[in-house]
Write a protein that holds these residues in place. Structure first.
Motif, PDB file in Angstrom:
ATOM      1  N   LYS A 125      56.115  28.485  35.070  1.00  0.00           N
ATOM      2  CA  LYS A 125      56.230  28.707  36.509  1.00  0.00           C
ATOM      3  C   LYS A 125      55.827  30.115  36.694  1.00  0.00           C
ATOM      4  CE  LYS A 125      57.265  28.208  40.951  1.00  0.00           C
ATOM      5  NZ  LYS A 125      56.639  27.066  41.691  1.00  0.00           N
ATOM      6  N   ALA A 126      56.167  31.192  35.790  1.00  0.00           N
ATOM      7  CA  ALA A 126      55.372  32.551  36.022  1.00  0.00           C
ATOM      8  C   ALA A 126      53.920  32.310  35.773  1.00  0.00           C
ATOM      9  CB  ALA A 126      55.996  33.479  34.967  1.00  0.00           C
ATOM     10  N   ASN A 127      53.558  31.544  34.767  1.00  0.00           N
ATOM     11  CA  ASN A 127      52.239  31.483  34.368  1.00  0.00           C
ATOM     12  C   ASN A 127      51.490  30.689  35.565  1.00  0.00           C
ATOM     13  OD1 ASN A 127      49.823  31.617  32.497  1.00  0.00           O
ATOM     14  ND2 ASN A 127      49.750  29.264  32.528  1.00  0.00           N
ATOM     15  N   GLU A 128      52.013  29.673  36.250  1.00  0.00           N
ATOM     16  CA  GLU A 128      51.529  28.817  37.501  1.00  0.00           C
ATOM     17  C   GLU A 128      51.211  29.917  38.607  1.00  0.00           C
ATOM     18  OE1 GLU A 128      53.246  25.844  40.743  1.00  0.00           O
ATOM     19  OE2 GLU A 128      53.941  25.984  38.798  1.00  0.00           O
ATOM     20  N   LEU A 129      52.187  30.867  38.856  1.00  0.00           N
ATOM     21  CA  LEU A 129      52.291  31.748  39.786  1.00  0.00           C
ATOM     22  C   LEU A 129      51.242  32.882  39.699  1.00  0.00           C
ATOM     23  CD1 LEU A 129      55.983  32.066  40.865  1.00  0.00           C
ATOM     24  CD2 LEU A 129      54.168  31.024  41.970  1.00  0.00           C
ATOM     25  N   PRO A 172      48.373  33.681  36.429  1.00  0.00           N
ATOM     26  CA  PRO A 172      48.060  33.400  35.196  1.00  0.00           C
ATOM     27  C   PRO A 172      47.284  34.620  34.520  1.00  0.00           C
ATOM     28  CG  PRO A 172      46.336  32.889  37.035  1.00  0.00           C
ATOM     29  CD  PRO A 172      47.589  33.191  37.675  1.00  0.00           C
ATOM     30  N   ASN A 173      47.532  35.793  34.867  1.00  0.00           N
ATOM     31  CA  ASN A 173      47.019  37.041  34.671  1.00  0.00           C
ATOM     32  C   ASN A 173      48.120  37.888  33.566  1.00  0.00           C
ATOM     33  OD1 ASN A 173      44.128  36.390  35.088  1.00  0.00           O
ATOM     34  ND2 ASN A 173      44.868  36.989  36.935  1.00  0.00           N
ATOM     35  N   GLN A 174      49.123  37.295  33.260  1.00  0.00           N
ATOM     36  CA  GLN A 174      50.205  38.101  32.636  1.00  0.00           C
ATOM     37  C   GLN A 174      50.184  37.811  31.107  1.00  0.00           C
ATOM     38  OE1 GLN A 174      54.411  38.339  34.693  1.00  0.00           O
ATOM     39  NE2 GLN A 174      53.443  36.383  35.709  1.00  0.00           N
ATOM     40  N   PRO A 175      49.645  38.757  30.315  1.00  0.00           N
ATOM     41  CA  PRO A 175      49.774  38.561  29.076  1.00  0.00           C
ATOM     42  C   PRO A 175      50.932  38.175  28.105  1.00  0.00           C
ATOM     43  CG  PRO A 175      49.196  40.757  29.474  1.00  0.00           C
ATOM     44  CD  PRO A 175      49.320  40.158  30.787  1.00  0.00           C
ATOM     45  N   LEU A 176      51.939  38.756  28.631  1.00  0.00           N
ATOM     46  CA  LEU A 176      53.352  38.658  27.979  1.00  0.00           C
ATOM     47  C   LEU A 176      53.755  37.085  28.103  1.00  0.00           C
ATOM     48  CD1 LEU A 176      55.915  39.585  26.555  1.00  0.00           C
ATOM     49  CD2 LEU A 176      56.832  40.174  28.700  1.00  0.00           C
ATOM     50  N   VAL A 177      53.534  36.516  29.276  1.00  0.00           N
ATOM     51  CA  VAL A 177      53.791  35.380  29.516  1.00  0.00           C
ATOM     52  C   VAL A 177      52.764  34.267  28.779  1.00  0.00           C
ATOM     53  CG1 VAL A 177      53.698  33.412  31.163  1.00  0.00           C
ATOM     54  CG2 VAL A 177      54.394  35.565  31.782  1.00  0.00           C
ATOM     55  N   LYS A 178      51.753  34.556  28.784  1.00  0.00           N
ATOM     56  CA  LYS A 178      50.874  33.648  27.793  1.00  0.00           C
ATOM     57  C   LYS A 178      51.194  33.612  26.258  1.00  0.00           C
ATOM     58  CE  LYS A 178      47.373  33.095  30.801  1.00  0.00           C
ATOM     59  NZ  LYS A 178      47.238  31.776  31.636  1.00  0.00           N
ATOM     60  N   ASN A 179      51.608  34.927  26.058  1.00  0.00           N
ATOM     61  CA  ASN A 179      52.127  35.131  24.551  1.00  0.00           C
ATOM     62  C   ASN A 179      53.290  34.385  24.165  1.00  0.00           C
ATOM     63  OD1 ASN A 179      51.550  36.651  21.740  1.00  0.00           O
ATOM     64  ND2 ASN A 179      53.956  37.170  22.425  1.00  0.00           N
ATOM     65  N   GLN A 180      54.324  34.553  25.380  1.00  0.00           N
ATOM     66  CA  GLN A 180      55.653  33.673  24.998  1.00  0.00           C
ATOM     67  C   GLN A 180      55.590  32.192  24.911  1.00  0.00           C
ATOM     68  OE1 GLN A 180      57.264  36.631  23.767  1.00  0.00           O
ATOM     69  NE2 GLN A 180      58.808  35.109  24.405  1.00  0.00           N
ATOM     70  N   ILE A 181      54.319  31.790  26.034  1.00  0.00           N
ATOM     71  CA  ILE A 181      54.250  30.365  25.902  1.00  0.00           C
ATOM     72  C   ILE A 181      53.779  29.923  24.453  1.00  0.00           C
ATOM     73  CG2 ILE A 181      52.979  28.533  27.012  1.00  0.00           C
ATOM     74  CD1 ILE A 181      53.245  29.909  29.528  1.00  0.00           C
ATOM     75  N   GLY A 182      52.730  30.808  23.896  1.00  0.00           N
ATOM     76  CA  GLY A 182      52.129  30.491  22.787  1.00  0.00           C
ATOM     77  C   GLY A 182      53.165  30.552  21.640  1.00  0.00           C
ATOM     78  N   TYR A 187      69.253  37.085  38.024  1.00  0.00           N
ATOM     79  CA  TYR A 187      67.927  36.572  38.160  1.00  0.00           C
ATOM     80  C   TYR A 187      67.890  35.256  38.895  1.00  0.00           C
ATOM     81  CZ  TYR A 187      65.639  39.536  34.427  1.00  0.00           C
ATOM     82  OH  TYR A 187      64.936  40.520  33.796  1.00  0.00           O
ATOM     83  N   GLU A 188      68.706  34.519  38.838  1.00  0.00           N
ATOM     84  CA  GLU A 188      68.824  33.337  39.540  1.00  0.00           C
ATOM     85  C   GLU A 188      69.020  33.677  40.903  1.00  0.00           C
ATOM     86  OE1 GLU A 188      71.898  31.177  37.800  1.00  0.00           O
ATOM     87  OE2 GLU A 188      70.741  30.847  35.698  1.00  0.00           O
ATOM     88  N   ALA A 189      69.895  34.539  41.370  1.00  0.00           N
ATOM     89  CA  ALA A 189      69.817  34.980  42.907  1.00  0.00           C
ATOM     90  C   ALA A 189      68.510  35.462  43.378  1.00  0.00           C
ATOM     91  CB  ALA A 189      71.041  35.793  43.005  1.00  0.00           C
ATOM     92  N   LEU A 190      67.986  36.372  42.414  1.00  0.00           N
ATOM     93  CA  LEU A 190      66.514  36.973  43.007  1.00  0.00           C
ATOM     94  C   LEU A 190      65.429  35.900  42.946  1.00  0.00           C
ATOM     95  CD1 LEU A 190      64.948  39.548  43.078  1.00  0.00           C
ATOM     96  CD2 LEU A 190      64.527  39.533  40.685  1.00  0.00           C
ATOM     97  N   LEU A 191      65.424  34.996  42.289  1.00  0.00           N
ATOM     98  CA  LEU A 191      64.535  33.979  42.439  1.00  0.00           C
ATOM     99  C   LEU A 191      64.773  32.817  43.336  1.00  0.00           C
ATOM    100  CD1 LEU A 191      63.752  33.469  38.429  1.00  0.00           C
ATOM    101  CD2 LEU A 191      62.351  34.871  40.232  1.00  0.00           C
ATOM    102  N   ARG A 192      66.013  32.892  43.604  1.00  0.00           N
ATOM    103  CA  ARG A 192      66.155  31.894  44.931  1.00  0.00           C
ATOM    104  C   ARG A 192      65.769  32.672  46.164  1.00  0.00           C
ATOM    105  NH1 ARG A 192      71.176  30.752  42.316  1.00  0.00           N
ATOM    106  NH2 ARG A 192      72.446  32.404  43.518  1.00  0.00           N
ATOM    107  N   ALA A 193      65.919  33.936  46.176  1.00  0.00           N
ATOM    108  CA  ALA A 193      65.496  34.670  47.283  1.00  0.00           C
ATOM    109  C   ALA A 193      64.118  35.119  47.549  1.00  0.00           C
ATOM    110  CB  ALA A 193      66.162  35.842  47.514  1.00  0.00           C
ATOM    111  N   ASN A 194      63.457  35.040  46.314  1.00  0.00           N
ATOM    112  CA  ASN A 194      61.906  35.089  46.047  1.00  0.00           C
ATOM    113  C   ASN A 194      61.399  34.256  45.130  1.00  0.00           C
ATOM    114  OD1 ASN A 194      61.955  38.305  47.366  1.00  0.00           O
ATOM    115  ND2 ASN A 194      63.711  38.094  45.963  1.00  0.00           N
ATOM    116  N   PRO A 195      61.166  33.158  45.575  1.00  0.00           N
ATOM    117  CA  PRO A 195      60.484  32.044  44.878  1.00  0.00           C
ATOM    118  C   PRO A 195      59.107  32.179  44.418  1.00  0.00           C
ATOM    119  CG  PRO A 195      60.668  31.333  47.015  1.00  0.00           C
ATOM    120  CD  PRO A 195      61.439  32.578  47.035  1.00  0.00           C
ATOM    121  N   ASN A 196      58.590  33.092  44.695  1.00  0.00           N
ATOM    122  CA  ASN A 196      56.955  33.463  44.287  1.00  0.00           C
ATOM    123  C   ASN A 196      56.950  34.599  43.629  1.00  0.00           C
ATOM    124  OD1 ASN A 196      56.105  31.122  45.680  1.00  0.00           O
ATOM    125  ND2 ASN A 196      56.071  32.050  47.534  1.00  0.00           N
ATOM    126  N   LEU A 197      58.020  35.196  42.995  1.00  0.00           N
ATOM    127  CA  LEU A 197      57.869  36.314  42.095  1.00  0.00           C
ATOM    128  C   LEU A 197      57.731  36.216  40.994  1.00  0.00           C
ATOM    129  CD1 LEU A 197      58.414  39.551  42.675  1.00  0.00           C
ATOM    130  CD2 LEU A 197      60.835  39.042  41.807  1.00  0.00           C
TER     131      LEU A 197
END
Length: 280
Positions: free
Chosen positions: A103-107, A109-119, A67-77
Motif C-alpha cells: 500500500k505504501a508503494n502504491e501511494l 513509489p519513491n520510498q527506497p526503504l519500502v522497495k527494499n523491504q518488499i524485496g 498506527y491503525e488509528a492513524l491510518l484510518r484517519a489518514n488513509p493516504n499517508l
C-alpha cells in the motif's frame, strides 16, 4: 468582491488551512509512533535479564493500535503505511507487513526503504527474480545506502543458480554483479565489517580471479581488525590467497604468525596444502 464570493473564498481558505493542519497533525502523530517503536526496540535489544517480555508485547500492541488509528484517519499517508509495515516485519508478522508495504508503494513509489523491504519479503518467499527488481529500484532511489547494495549482492549470490537458469543472466555477468554490489557496500560503509568482509570474500568467486585485489582487501581488513583473533583470521585468508598465487614461502611465513588456538584447525588445513606439490 461580492459578499457571497468573499465567503466562498474564505471557506476555501479555511478548508485548505484545515487540510494543512490535519497533515501536520498526521506527520506529528507518525513521528511520535516511530519514536515509541524505536525506543521499545532499543530496549528489547539490550541484554537485560530483567526484561519484561509481557510488558514489551503490551506496549508494542499499543503502538500498533496507534498506527491503525492513524491510518484510518489518514488513509493516504504513504509514510505511515511504510513505517507500520516495517514495524510488522520486525515483529515477524510478515503477511500483515507486506500488505502495508505494498500500500505504501502504491501511494508513493519513491520510498527506497519500502522497495527494499518488499524485496526482502519476496526473497524470503523464494522469489528472487521478483525480489531483484525491488532491490535495484531501492538502489536507484538511494544509491548511497550501503545496505541496499549489500542485500542485492547477497540475493544474487544465494540465488545464483535461479538467475542463470532463468536465461536472463549469464554466469560471468552475475558474478561481476555480485562483486560490484559488495564493493559498493564496502566503499560506502568502510567501517561496517560485515560489508568489507563479504567484499573480500567475493574475490574467491571471480572468474578470472583477481588475487592481487583480494590480497589488498584482506590486508586492509587486518589493519582495521580490533582483536588478535580477527587480525589472524584475515591473515589466514591472505595466506590462502598467496597459496593460490603460488607464493608458497610468503604464505608459510605468514602462517607462522597465526598463534590463536581457535584458528589452528584452519591454519593446519593451509599448511597441508603447502605440503602438497605445487600445481603446474
Amino acid at each position: 468582491m461580492s459578499c457571497r464570493v468573499f465567503v466562498a473564498a474564505a471557506l476555501l481558505g479555511l478548508a485548505s488551512l484545515r487540510a494543512q493542519e490535519s497533515e501536520s497533525l498526521a506527520e506529528r502523530g507518525l513521528k511520535q509512533l516511530i519514536e515509541q517503536q524505536q525506543a521499545l526496540m532499543a530496549e528489547a535489544a539490550k541484554e537485560n535479564p530483567k526484561f519484561d517480555e509481557e510488558a514489551f508485547a503490551q506496549q508494542m500492541e499499543q503502538v500498533c493500535r496507534g498506527y491503525e488509528a492513524l491510518l484510518r484517519a489518514n488513509p493516504n499517508l504513504a509514510q505511515g503505511y511504510a513505517a507500520y509495515g516495517y514495524l510488522l516485519s520486525k515483529l515477524d508478522q510478515r503477511k500483515q507487513a507486506i500488505v502495508m508495504l505494498l500500500k505504501a508503494n502504491e501511494l508513493d513509489p519513491n520510498q527506497p526503504l519500502v522497495k527494499n523491504q518488499i524485496g526482502n519479503y519476496l526473497a524470503e518467499e523464494g522469489k528472487p527474480l521478483e525480489a531483484v527488481n525491488y532491490f535495484l529500484a531501492a538502489i536507484k532511489l538511494a544509491p548511497r545506502e550501503p545496505l541496499y547494495h549489500y542485500q542485492l549482492g547477497t540475493l544474487l549470490h544465494e540465488a545464483r543458480d535461479d538467475f542463470i537458469t532463468s536465461g536472463e543472466w549469464k554466469a560471468d555477468a552475475i558474478d561481476r554483479a555480485i562483486h560490484h554490489a559488495f564493493r559498493q557496500a564496502a566503499e560506502l560503509a568502510p567501517d561496517r565489517i560485515e560489508f568489507t568482509y563479504r567484499y573480500a570474500e567475493s574475490f574467491y568467486e571471480m572468474n578470472p580471479p583477481d588475487w592481487d585485489g583480494a590480497l589488498k582487501a584482506w590486508s586492509e581488513l587486518e589493519e582495521k581488525a580490533p582483536t588478535p583473533v580477527e587480525r589472524e583470521t584475515m591473515r589466514l585468508h591472505a595466506a590462502n590467497v598467496l597459496i593460490k598465487q603460488d607464493k608458497r614461502d610468503h604464505a608459510r611465513a605468514l602462517l607462522e604468525t597465526v598463534q590463536e588456538p581457535a584458528l589452528q584447525t584452519q591454519k593446519q588445513k593451509l599448511l597441508d596444502q603447502l605440503a602438497k606439490p605445487a600445481e603446474s
